[in-house]
Motif scaffolding. Structure first.
Motif, PDB file in Angstrom:
ATOM      1  N   GLY A   1      92.788  11.442  63.342  1.00 14.16           N
ATOM      2  CA  GLY A   1      94.209  11.192  63.101  1.00 14.16           C
ATOM      3  C   GLY A   1      95.069  12.245  63.769  1.00 14.16           C
ATOM      4  O   GLY A   1      96.083  11.929  64.409  1.00 14.16           O
ATOM      5  N   GLY A   2      94.647  13.515  63.647  1.00 13.84           N
ATOM      6  CA  GLY A   2      95.389  14.598  64.295  1.00 13.84           C
ATOM      7  C   GLY A   2      95.314  14.524  65.805  1.00 13.84           C
ATOM      8  O   GLY A   2      96.318  14.720  66.506  1.00 13.84           O
ATOM      9  N   LEU A   3      94.136  14.226  66.322  1.00 13.82           N
ATOM     10  CA  LEU A   3      93.950  14.120  67.771  1.00 13.82           C
ATOM     11  C   LEU A   3      94.804  13.000  68.355  1.00 13.82           C
ATOM     12  O   LEU A   3      95.511  13.185  69.352  1.00 13.82           O
ATOM     13  CB  LEU A   3      92.477  13.873  68.100  1.00 13.82           C
ATOM     14  N   PHE A   4      94.740  11.822  67.724  1.00 14.12           N
ATOM     15  CA  PHE A   4      95.476  10.677  68.271  1.00 14.12           C
ATOM     16  C   PHE A   4      96.988  10.845  68.132  1.00 14.12           C
ATOM     17  O   PHE A   4      97.749  10.327  68.954  1.00 14.12           O
ATOM     18  CB  PHE A   4      95.004   9.374  67.616  1.00 14.12           C
ATOM     19  N   THR A   5      97.423  11.573  67.094  1.00 13.38           N
ATOM     20  CA  THR A   5      98.854  11.838  66.961  1.00 13.38           C
ATOM     21  C   THR A   5      99.360  12.584  68.187  1.00 13.38           C
ATOM     22  O   THR A   5     100.414  12.260  68.755  1.00 13.38           O
ATOM     23  CB  THR A   5      99.144  12.673  65.696  1.00 13.38           C
ATOM     24  N   GLN A   6      98.609  13.587  68.622  1.00 16.81           N
ATOM     25  CA  GLN A   6      99.009  14.365  69.787  1.00 16.81           C
ATOM     26  C   GLN A   6      98.821  13.585  71.094  1.00 16.81           C
ATOM     27  O   GLN A   6      99.594  13.748  72.037  1.00 16.81           O
ATOM     28  CB  GLN A   6      98.225  15.678  69.841  1.00 16.81           C
ATOM     29  N   ILE A   7      97.794  12.746  71.158  1.00 17.85           N
ATOM     30  CA  ILE A   7      97.591  11.929  72.357  1.00 17.85           C
ATOM     31  C   ILE A   7      98.761  10.955  72.529  1.00 17.85           C
ATOM     32  O   ILE A   7      99.242  10.710  73.643  1.00 17.85           O
ATOM     33  CB  ILE A   7      96.255  11.160  72.271  1.00 17.85           C
ATOM     34  N   LEU A   8      99.252  10.441  71.409  1.00 18.39           N
ATOM     35  CA  LEU A   8     100.336   9.465  71.469  1.00 18.39           C
ATOM     36  C   LEU A   8     101.714  10.118  71.613  1.00 18.39           C
ATOM     37  O   LEU A   8     102.610   9.554  72.239  1.00 18.39           O
ATOM     38  CB  LEU A   8     100.322   8.595  70.200  1.00 18.39           C
TER      39      LEU A   8
END
Length: 525
Positions: free
Chosen positions: A135-142
């Protein structure tokens, strides 16, 4: 007010001695938090003491995390490293996604030791709660800055395959697939390739239904519902990149029908006008190679005869009729047409594959002249083909090892594979009625063991005992091959080391590949 070293040790002693009653000493923990306002020594101690008692003071959780984050941003690299190293201890319950988000942002560090600590920390919380960390990783990717997004994607692609099965559960893989689809709405070509590799590696998508989902995902990215503008280099590039990712997914159970149909209806009619942002790329050959690779896995096609006709007509463009003879029986003086073997291999292979689905295409009485004309072209092409095959065999005879590794001989090895393939297919189509039974391996593809065993007879017909052994190292990499079109019996030396797949990019990341958003990365070439 900043705490001194002595006060920090005293507060630490109070909390350590309290044991089960530690939560009753809130003032002592607050005193440790105040250590972040001190000098380097106080900060180093605070970086170690704050996480140790973090779980005992949930009411001070936000203050504790913020204090540790201040230390993660300190000017002193040793303080930053200590603070980052301890961050996983804050990853409890609802705090974990936040810590994952913070660690992801810290991937932008240019200090190698610090960067490695961030990676280690991320992996450790990944094993605590994979979904929360993602969740944290994808938040930053997006939503993150370009450098953070780039490194988060790299972390995801490199570390996922190292995680054990108990971490990568079906629920976690489903979450990756769902979030990746959101990311794919706004990616560069290079990012698209990376995410397809990530998704293709998920166990959950190794099944037939999983592969079909991936093909559907690629089809959406390729805009197969839209008309192709041959003058729009980005659109053409997008189609090629998407198709490249789809090709390895196709099988007898996962059909390429939508892609083959689109190529026949949109790419073939515009083949000569297609544009590419890569100057040295033979865009026409790239399209034909992809069509050839997909054709064996085409299922039932709605407009089969119409599309087969388009493919056949395009093949005829590269299979000329013999030059007209003068009254004395000699050549009339018109220039002999050049035989473009690379194009013909692709088109003939594609026609051979799709033609077996409609065997009456060439033999229908209403189209009797079509077969007659085609056989004249086949015969003329085969005549020129045999000349080149003999020349190639003679040129390669007795050459082994280092001699075969020269650029000139590499060209000839590939050329021999191309001409042998065309020879086999022409023999098949020259049968009465035309046959579609022979199998060949496209010249740029490695020969499969099962196929090699099944082709024992045709191989003996197409090569001599003095032909070079077929070692993978002797052949150019996939897509390194340029068109082989030897003029007047000579061999083209124009073959480079250009590999299109390595270039991987489109326009910057705005909305989709062709977008020009504020965070545009520029073209990746």
């Amino acid at each position: 007010m900043a705490a001194t070293v002595e006060e920090l040790y005293r507060n630490y002693g109070v909390l350590a001695d309290a044991k089960d009653d530690v939560s009753q000493h809130k003032d002592a923990y607050q005193g440790i938090l105040d250590g972040v306002k001190g000098g380097p020594k106080e900060k180093r101690l605070a970086a170690q003491f704050i996480p140790k008692f973090f779980k005992s003071f949930p009411e001070l959780a936000d203050a504790a995390i913020n204090a540790q984050l201040d230390l993660c941003e300190d000017e002193d690299v040793s303080i930053r490293r200590q603070a980052i190293k301890e961050l996983p201890q804050f990853a409890t319950g609802e705090n974990l996604p936040r810590i994952a988000d913070i660690l992801t942002q810290l991937l932008q560090s240019d200090d190698s030791a610090e960067f490695n600590l961030v990676n280690i920390a991320l992996l450790s919380i990944f094993k605590m709660d994979a979904k929360g960390t993602l969740g944290g990783l994808f938040t930053q990717i997006l939503q993150g800055e370009d450098i953070v997004r780039e490194r988060a994607v790299k972390f995801l692609s490199s570390k996922m395959k190292t995680l054990p099965d108990e971490v990568m559960t079906k629920e976690v893989e489903d979450y990756i697939f769902t979030e990746s689809k959101k990311v794919l709405e706004d990616v560069t070509g290079e990012e698209f390739v990376v995410f397809m590799k990530i998704l293709s590696g998920l166990k959950n998508l190794q099944t037939v239904s999983g592969r079909q989902q991936l093909v559907q995902l690629v089809a959406e990215q390729a805009y197969l519902e839209q008309h192709l503008n041959p003058a729009d280099a980005d659109s053409v590039d997008r189609l090629l990149q998407c198709t490249r990712q789809a090709v390895p997914l196709f099988s007898k159970n996962v059909h390429s029908t939508r892609f083959v149909t689109y190529f026949c209806e949109h790419a073939l009619p515009n083949l000569s006008t297609l544009t590419s942002p890569v100057a040295e790329l033979d865009i026409q050959l790239e399209v034909l190679k992809l069509l050839a690779e997909m054709s064996p896995f085409c299922g039932d096609m709605e407009k089969l005869e119409v599309n087969l006709t388009k493919l056949f007509d395009k093949l005829l463009e590269y299979m000329p009729l013999p030059p007209e003879e003068a009254e004395n029986g000699e050549n009339s003086g018109s220039e002999e047409p050049k035989l473009q073997f690379s194009y013909v291999e692709c088109l003939l292979f594609g026609f051979h594959q799709l033609g077996k689905k409609l065997p009456d295409f060439l033999t229908d009485k209403l189209n009797g002249e079509r077969l007659k004309d085609f056989k004249i072209r086949l015969q003329y092409f085969a005549r020129g083909l045999q000349v080149y095959i003999r020349q190639l065999r003679a040129a390669l005879q007795g050459k082994t090892g280092v001699a075969l590794k020269t650029d000139e001989n590499k060209i000839k090895v590939v050329a021999l594979k191309i001409t042998n393939n065309i020879n086999v297919l022409i023999k098949d189509l020259f049968h009465n009625p035309p046959s579609y039974k022979s199998t060949v391996t496209l010249s740029w593809k490695p020969v499969q063991k099962a196929e090699a065993a099944g082709q024992k007879r045709s191989t003996s017909e197409d090569t001599t005992s003095s032909s070079p052994p077929k070692k993978p190292t002797l052949l150019p990499k996939r897509d390194a091959r340029q068109i082989y079109n030897p003029p007047s019996g000579k061999y083209s030396g124009n073959i480079g080391d250009f590999s299109y797949e390595q270039r991987g990019g489109f326009s910057g990341r705005g909305r989709g590949w062709g977008g020009r958003g504020n965070r545009s990365r520029g073209r990746i070439y």
